[in-house]
Scaffold this motif. Structure first.
Motif, PDB file in Angstrom:
ATOM      1  N   SER A 156       0.842  -1.197   0.000  1.00 13.47           N
ATOM      2  CA  SER A 156       0.000   0.000   0.000  1.00 13.47           C
ATOM      3  C   SER A 156       0.875   1.245   0.000  1.00 13.47           C
ATOM      4  O   SER A 156       2.049   1.200   0.399  1.00 13.47           O
ATOM      5  CB  SER A 156      -0.940   0.009   1.215  1.00 13.47           C
ATOM      6  OG  SER A 156      -0.192   0.045   2.423  1.00 13.47           O
ATOM      7  N   TYR A 157       0.277   2.353  -0.436  1.00 10.57           N
ATOM      8  CA  TYR A 157       0.941   3.660  -0.485  1.00 10.57           C
ATOM      9  C   TYR A 157       0.021   4.681   0.159  1.00 10.57           C
ATOM     10  O   TYR A 157      -1.093   4.919  -0.319  1.00 10.57           O
ATOM     11  CB  TYR A 157       1.252   4.067  -1.925  1.00 10.57           C
ATOM     12  CG  TYR A 157       2.356   3.267  -2.563  1.00 10.57           C
ATOM     13  CD1 TYR A 157       3.674   3.740  -2.563  1.00 10.57           C
ATOM     14  CD2 TYR A 157       2.104   2.041  -3.152  1.00 10.57           C
ATOM     15  CE1 TYR A 157       4.690   3.015  -3.141  1.00 10.57           C
ATOM     16  CE2 TYR A 157       3.115   1.299  -3.738  1.00 10.57           C
ATOM     17  CZ  TYR A 157       4.407   1.789  -3.731  1.00 10.57           C
ATOM     18  OH  TYR A 157       5.419   1.069  -4.305  1.00 10.57           O
ATOM     19  N   LEU A 158       0.479   5.250   1.251  1.00 11.80           N
ATOM     20  CA  LEU A 158      -0.284   6.277   1.952  1.00 11.80           C
ATOM     21  C   LEU A 158       0.256   7.645   1.576  1.00 11.80           C
ATOM     22  O   LEU A 158       1.437   7.946   1.798  1.00 11.80           O
ATOM     23  CB  LEU A 158      -0.194   6.073   3.466  1.00 11.80           C
ATOM     24  CG  LEU A 158      -0.859   7.155   4.332  1.00 11.80           C
ATOM     25  CD1 LEU A 158      -2.354   7.229   4.061  1.00 11.80           C
ATOM     26  CD2 LEU A 158      -0.588   6.909   5.809  1.00 11.80           C
ATOM     27  N   ASN A 159      -0.601   8.452   0.970  1.00  8.72           N
ATOM     28  CA  ASN A 159      -0.209   9.792   0.518  1.00  8.72           C
ATOM     29  C   ASN A 159       1.030   9.745  -0.379  1.00  8.72           C
ATOM     30  O   ASN A 159       1.906  10.608  -0.321  1.00  8.72           O
ATOM     31  CB  ASN A 159       0.037  10.730   1.700  1.00  8.72           C
ATOM     32  CG  ASN A 159      -1.210  10.933   2.536  1.00  8.72           C
ATOM     33  OD1 ASN A 159      -2.309  11.056   2.013  1.00  8.72           O
ATOM     34  ND2 ASN A 159      -1.046  10.947   3.852  1.00  8.72           N
ATOM     35  N   GLY A 160       1.109   8.690  -1.186  1.00  9.01           N
ATOM     36  CA  GLY A 160       2.204   8.540  -2.139  1.00  9.01           C
ATOM     37  C   GLY A 160       3.433   7.870  -1.587  1.00  9.01           C
ATOM     38  O   GLY A 160       4.362   7.586  -2.349  1.00  9.01           O
ATOM     39  N   ASN A 161       3.500   7.588  -0.296  1.00  9.80           N
ATOM     40  CA  ASN A 161       4.670   6.976   0.330  1.00  9.80           C
ATOM     41  C   ASN A 161       4.419   5.488   0.575  1.00  9.80           C
ATOM     42  O   ASN A 161       3.370   5.091   1.114  1.00  9.80           O
ATOM     43  CB  ASN A 161       4.989   7.656   1.661  1.00  9.80           C
ATOM     44  CG  ASN A 161       5.320   9.113   1.486  1.00  9.80           C
ATOM     45  OD1 ASN A 161       6.365   9.478   0.977  1.00  9.80           O
ATOM     46  ND2 ASN A 161       4.398   9.975   1.909  1.00  9.80           N
ATOM     47  N   SER A 162       5.398   4.675   0.202  1.00 10.77           N
ATOM     48  CA  SER A 162       5.262   3.230   0.348  1.00 10.77           C
ATOM     49  C   SER A 162       5.231   2.831   1.819  1.00 10.77           C
ATOM     50  O   SER A 162       6.015   3.323   2.637  1.00 10.77           O
ATOM     51  CB  SER A 162       6.429   2.520  -0.347  1.00 10.77           C
ATOM     52  OG  SER A 162       6.381   1.130  -0.108  1.00 10.77           O
ATOM     53  N   THR A 163       4.295   1.955   2.160  1.00  8.94           N
ATOM     54  CA  THR A 163       4.234   1.409   3.513  1.00  8.94           C
ATOM     55  C   THR A 163       4.940   0.064   3.617  1.00  8.94           C
ATOM     56  O   THR A 163       4.957  -0.539   4.691  1.00  8.94           O
ATOM     57  CB  THR A 163       2.769   1.247   3.962  1.00  8.94           C
ATOM     58  OG1 THR A 163       2.110   0.332   3.083  1.00  8.94           O
ATOM     59  CG2 THR A 163       2.045   2.583   3.918  1.00  8.94           C
ATOM     60  N   GLY A 164       5.503  -0.402   2.504  1.00  9.43           N
ATOM     61  CA  GLY A 164       6.236  -1.663   2.511  1.00  9.43           C
ATOM     62  C   GLY A 164       5.471  -2.766   1.823  1.00  9.43           C
ATOM     63  O   GLY A 164       4.278  -2.974   2.078  1.00  9.43           O
ATOM     64  N   ARG A 165       6.142  -3.463   0.936  1.00  8.66           N
ATOM     65  CA  ARG A 165       5.526  -4.569   0.206  1.00  8.66           C
ATOM     66  C   ARG A 165       5.802  -5.873   0.944  1.00  8.66           C
ATOM     67  O   ARG A 165       6.924  -6.146   1.372  1.00  8.66           O
ATOM     68  CB  ARG A 165       6.072  -4.627  -1.217  1.00  8.66           C
ATOM     69  CG  ARG A 165       5.515  -5.760  -2.052  1.00  8.66           C
ATOM     70  CD  ARG A 165       5.893  -5.612  -3.508  1.00  8.66           C
ATOM     71  NE  ARG A 165       5.218  -4.474  -4.121  1.00  8.66           N
ATOM     72  CZ  ARG A 165       5.256  -4.204  -5.422  1.00  8.66           C
ATOM     73  NH1 ARG A 165       5.956  -4.985  -6.238  1.00  8.66           N
ATOM     74  NH2 ARG A 165       4.621  -3.173  -5.900  1.00  8.66           N
ATOM     75  N   THR A 166       4.742  -6.694   1.075  1.00  6.79           N
ATOM     76  CA  THR A 166       4.854  -7.958   1.798  1.00  6.79           C
ATOM     77  C   THR A 166       4.678  -9.123   0.825  1.00  6.79           C
ATOM     78  O   THR A 166       3.636  -9.219   0.159  1.00  6.79           O
ATOM     79  CB  THR A 166       3.782  -8.049   2.903  1.00  6.79           C
ATOM     80  OG1 THR A 166       3.940  -6.953   3.796  1.00  6.79           O
ATOM     81  CG2 THR A 166       3.904  -9.364   3.669  1.00  6.79           C
ATOM     82  N   PRO A 167       5.658 -10.006   0.698  1.00  8.86           N
ATOM     83  CA  PRO A 167       5.520 -11.158  -0.208  1.00  8.86           C
ATOM     84  C   PRO A 167       4.623 -12.230   0.402  1.00  8.86           C
ATOM     85  O   PRO A 167       4.653 -12.479   1.616  1.00  8.86           O
ATOM     86  CB  PRO A 167       6.953 -11.655  -0.360  1.00  8.86           C
ATOM     87  CG  PRO A 167       7.647 -11.212   0.887  1.00  8.86           C
ATOM     88  CD  PRO A 167       7.005  -9.931   1.306  1.00  8.86           C
ATOM     89  N   ILE A 168       3.828 -12.887  -0.432  1.00  9.14           N
ATOM     90  CA  ILE A 168       2.956 -13.972   0.041  1.00  9.14           C
ATOM     91  C   ILE A 168       3.160 -15.254  -0.755  1.00  9.14           C
ATOM     92  O   ILE A 168       2.446 -16.241  -0.540  1.00  9.14           O
ATOM     93  CB  ILE A 168       1.474 -13.539  -0.023  1.00  9.14           C
ATOM     94  CG1 ILE A 168       1.088 -13.152  -1.452  1.00  9.14           C
ATOM     95  CG2 ILE A 168       1.197 -12.411   0.945  1.00  9.14           C
ATOM     96  CD1 ILE A 168      -0.386 -12.823  -1.606  1.00  9.14           C
ATOM     97  N   GLY A 169       4.143 -15.276  -1.667  1.00  9.66           N
ATOM     98  CA  GLY A 169       4.438 -16.505  -2.400  1.00  9.66           C
ATOM     99  C   GLY A 169       3.273 -16.961  -3.251  1.00  9.66           C
ATOM    100  O   GLY A 169       2.764 -16.199  -4.077  1.00  9.66           O
TER     101      GLY A 169
END
Length: 571
Positions: free
Chosen positions: A479-492
């Motif tokens: 997710s991106y809050l106000n254009g800033n990445s909150t971190g991508r989580t891999p789920i395979g």
């Protein structure tokens, strides 16, 4: 014997003479008062008159004041006239000495009249004083002839003049240089940076561009051709710390190695109007606030097909429209009722009814107790909206959700903005959360991406992406809050647990979980796409809006080789 003239009188007279002599005669000066001729003594009286005058000059007055000489009296008289004519303009120049005052006292005591003088025992008219030239204090001539402390200026030192000149030219040039510096790269500044992954110093934080240590990175390895590399199975970060101020500078980052390694930008400039959406709720328009705008692809979600007459009848009762070529009379006889809908493909065909009949259902509006107010959908902390008929939607494949809102209450957690039980977007007391679950089996915990940089009582935007991939096993959500990445989580290769959400429908304002709370504030826009709008790439291009360090997320769900990471400044 006459009184000698003191040095003070002589000095004052010399000053007066200096002030008077340089003047040039004017018309006023030449118009002098006619001079009165003195009376000439009769023959034989000259000697007696001279003797009387000499005796009078030598005889002291009875009051004890010794008479000054005739020359002293004349000088004092002239100084007296000049003093009374010009003292108003320059009193400090015509200050009189004690000796001059003494001579005035004697002259006034022996003069029979202010305008006469004694000569040979007879009073004769005194010669009138020469009129002074008219002068005003603010005239240039007066200022030049009567210098004073108020009009005399000390010239500035040369060092001060040079300093002021330097500042006059230096300040504008320094400002121009600053503007160029913050908008353009400095001359000779390096534009290309490379991380040789696996080589010595690839994780050295003293460098401008380096790879941050991560437990998902392998030890350095060397390929048969001598190329160094590391393997990534998870996530890692590449960090760029520009040694100079960069503003509005565009950069590109590329990862070299095996396919399957993606790089996620830390900041995105996401414009929802530049993408195609399947569902759009524009709450800024009161007339259509509860009705979604639906794409052609999304209409397929509301197409129902069946051979069951009961189901077909139910769909028609819900306002559905029969799609396809069929015998309308035969269908009416089969259903036992009259259809109000008209076949889309034309008139009825004299043939048996088809084995399967499809009905296009209308897309339902949102229902609930939230209300439109001042340009947005207002949730008062006890209101909720939901979309009927969405119990089995929005989780079969990838999707992207966009929401724009203004919160009024930030003390409670799990205030749902939008969601569908198996996935939800929350506003918490200290930020936002995009949470999904359960995946594969009901024993797996929830996963989420969180952020803390939201604005209470101000406009916020959030973009959430869910991307399952069971083939390449490199699924993720972020997710991106106000254009800033909150971190991508891999789920395979994980996906939503089938049947977990049961009959739960899409909702806004409050979720169905026990920990959920009501949202309080305004929601302006909600959009859903059945695609991954922020895709995985091995290269990105972004705009640097300030000079802070940039962290770029690298991700791989399997052990993939990374040989190098290249960064280039465009301008």
């Amino acid at each position: 014997m006459g009184v000698p003239i003191s040095r003070g009188i002589r000095r004052r007279c010399a000053t007066i003479k200096t002030l008077i002599m340089p003047r040039k005669p004017t018309n006023t000066d030449t118009q002098r008062t006619p001079r009165t001729r003195r009376a000439t003594p009769a023959p034989g009286e000259h000697g007696a008159q001279t003797a009387r005058t000499t005796r009078a000059a030598r005889t002291p007055k009875s009051d004890g004041v010794e008479a000054p000489s005739r020359k002293a009296r004349a000088t004092a008289s002239r100084a007296h006239d000049l003093y009374h004519s010009d003292t108003a303009h320059a009193p400090h120049v015509y200050a009189r000495s004690a000796s001059a005052q003494h001579a005035d006292q004697w002259s006034e005591a022996h003069a029979p009249d202010a305008h006469t003088e004694t000569h040979g025992g007879a009073a004769v008219p005194r010669r009138p004083p020469t009129p002074s030239r008219p002068s005003t204090p603010d005239s240039p001539a007066y200022i030049a002839e009567h210098p004073s402390e108020e009009t005399t200026e000390t010239p500035a030192p040369r060092w001060l003049a040079r300093t002021l000149t330097l500042l006059a030219y230096g300040i504008p040039l320094a400002f121009l240089a600053y503007v160029l510096y913050i908008n353009y790269l400095p001359f000779g500044y390096e534009r290309t940076f490379t991380i040789d992954v696996g080589a010595e110093g690839d994780t050295d934080s003293r460098k401008a561009f380096y790879l941050q240590p991560s437990p998902d990175l392998s030890a350095p390895k060397v390929a048969p051709d001598g190329t160094t590399y590391r393997e990534l199975n998870g996530i890692a970060y590449a960090v760029f710390k520009p040694p100079v101020v960069l503003r509005d500078a565009e950069i590109t980052v590329t990862v070299e190695g095996d396919e399957g390694v993606s790089i996620i930008p830390p900041v995105i400039d996401f414009d929802p109007d530049e993408h195609e959406w399947d569902y759009v709720w524009d709450f800024t328009k009161q007339e259509t606030a509860f009705t979604p705008q639906v794409s052609e692809r999304a209409l397929a979600d509301w197409l129902r097909c069946s051979t069951s007459t009961e189901e077909i009848a139910k769909w028609l009762d819900q306002g559905g429209t029969i799609i396809g070529d069929f015998d309308l009379q035969a269908l009416e006889m089969t259903l036992g009722t009259s259809t109000d809908s008209t076949p889309e493909a034309g008139s009825a065909i004299a043939s048996p009814a088809p084995s399967e009949i499809c009905v296009q259902l209308p897309v339902p509006d949102l229902v609930g107790n939230a209300f439109w107010f001042d340009g947005g959908m207002y949730f008062d902390g006890n209101s909720r909206l939901e979309m009927p008929g969405t119990a089995d939607m929005f989780e079969d494949g990838p999707f992207t959700v966009y929401v724009e809102w203004v919160p009024e209450e930030s003390s409670n957690n799990f205030q749902q903005l939008v969601g569908r039980y198996s996935w939800e977007i929350y506003q918490n007391s200290n930020g936002t959360e995009f949470r999904i679950g359960r995946l594969n089996d009901d024993n797996r915990s929830f996963l989420s991406t969180k952020s803390t940089n939201f604005y209470n009582n101000s406009n916020n935007t959030l973009v959430a992406v869910y991307f399952p991939n069971t083939i390449q096993k490199n699924g993720f959500f972020d997710s991106y809050l106000n254009g800033n990445s909150t971190g991508r989580t891999p789920i395979g290769d994980s996906v939503f647990l089938e049947g977990y959400s049961a009959e739960r429908v899409l909702s806004l304002g409050k979720g169905d979980h026990g920990s959920a709370n009501f949202f309080k504030g305004k929601i302006y826009n909600v959009r859903i796409s059945q695609e991954e709008l922020i895709s995985k790439k091995n290269n990105i291009s972004l705009l640097v809006v300030d000079h802070q360090a940039l962290e770029m997320l690298l991700m791989s769900n399997q052990a993939k080789k990374i040989e190098s990471i290249n960064l280039e400044l465009i301008n």
